[in-house]
Design a protein around this motif. Structure first.
Motif, short mmCIF file in Angstrom:
data_model
loop_
_atom_site.label_atom_id
_atom_site.label_comp_id
_atom_site.label_asym_id
_atom_site.label_seq_id
_atom_site.Cartn_x
_atom_site.Cartn_y
_atom_site.Cartn_z
N ALA A 72 78.22 69.23 55.71
CA ALA A 72 77.58 67.62 55.53
C ALA A 72 76.74 67.51 54.92
O ALA A 72 76.92 66.02 55.07
CB ALA A 72 76.76 68.51 57.34
N CYS A 73 75.49 68.13 54.33
CA CYS A 73 74.76 67.40 53.61
C CYS A 73 75.74 66.72 52.61
O CYS A 73 74.92 65.55 51.82
CB CYS A 73 73.46 68.15 52.78
N SER A 79 73.31 61.13 54.13
CA SER A 79 72.36 60.80 53.60
C SER A 79 71.71 60.81 52.26
O SER A 79 72.01 62.36 51.87
CB SER A 79 71.20 60.88 54.66
N PRO A 80 71.67 60.24 51.49
CA PRO A 80 70.91 60.14 50.10
C PRO A 80 69.86 61.48 49.95
O PRO A 80 70.17 61.80 48.67
CB PRO A 80 70.47 59.29 49.61
N SER A 81 68.88 61.68 50.26
CA SER A 81 68.41 62.74 50.74
C SER A 81 69.10 64.26 51.65
O SER A 81 68.16 65.13 51.62
CB SER A 81 66.72 62.25 51.88
N ALA A 82 70.54 64.19 52.12
CA ALA A 82 71.14 65.08 52.29
C ALA A 82 70.50 66.55 51.79
O ALA A 82 70.39 67.38 51.88
CB ALA A 82 71.78 64.63 53.10
N PRO A 83 70.88 65.64 50.27
CA PRO A 83 71.13 67.25 49.76
C PRO A 83 69.58 68.08 49.62
O PRO A 83 69.28 69.59 49.32
CB PRO A 83 71.41 66.50 48.51
N ILE A 84 68.89 67.31 49.26
CA ILE A 84 67.35 68.13 49.62
C ILE A 84 66.72 68.45 50.56
O ILE A 84 66.73 69.66 50.56
CB ILE A 84 66.14 66.98 49.01
#
Length: 164
Positions: A72-73, A79-84
């Motif tokens: 999902a991330c 969202s571009p911030s999902a990986p963090i």
């Protein structure tokens, strides 16, 4: 890395208790690929991800949740911030995995079934002894075959009851 990545919609939660045989086989293979990638990419020790993770429900559920969260991330519409966020949650998951591994007692070179508490009035089942880990891929294949066969037997009984 996963067949879930080829879907048109984001992956949904996996309830391992409700998968049919074909679904389970596909999910086992996806999860195994993810766990092997995770172990290698992050240099995880057997204290976090042991070779026989697939023989411990507590590790299966934790790793499966982490896998779905990763999908999902890192989805193209995330969202571009999902990986963090995933990395932060991965740090939390590593602590839980370490606790699960410590509690269940599986190691790099040997494994035993997770200990179960027997409550008053319950029939106790022997927990089984330690086994040496000699060939993880072969054991995983045997585990998946047995799980899929068990699910097929259960489905056959359910189908017979519905027809009879």
């Amino acid at each position: 890395m996963s067949s879930a990545m080829g879907r048109d919609e984001p992956p949904g939660p996996i309830n391992w208790n409700l998968l049919d045989a074909d679904q389970a086989e596909a999910e086992w293979r996806d999860l195994d690929r993810f766990v092997m990638w995770l172990k290698t990419a992050f240099g995880l020790s057997p204290a976090i991800v042991p070779p026989y993770w697939h023989r411990h429900d507590e590790l299966i559920w934790e790793l499966s949740a982490l896998h779905l969260h990763f999908l999902a991330c890192f989805d193209e519409v995330a969202s571009p911030s999902a990986p963090i966020a995933w990395m932060r949650d991965f740090a939390d998951a590593r602590h839980r995995l370490r606790e699960w591994v410590s509690a269940c007692g599986t190691r790099l070179d040997r494994d035993r079934p997770s200990r179960q508490s027997v409550w008053p009035g319950e029939a106790g089942e022997p927990s089984g002894g330690e086994v040496m880990i000699e060939d993880r891929p072969a054991d995983f294949e045997e585990f998946v075959r047995a799980d899929v066969a068990s699910r097929r037997r259960i489905q056959a009984v359910v189908d017979q009851q519905l027809l009879g």
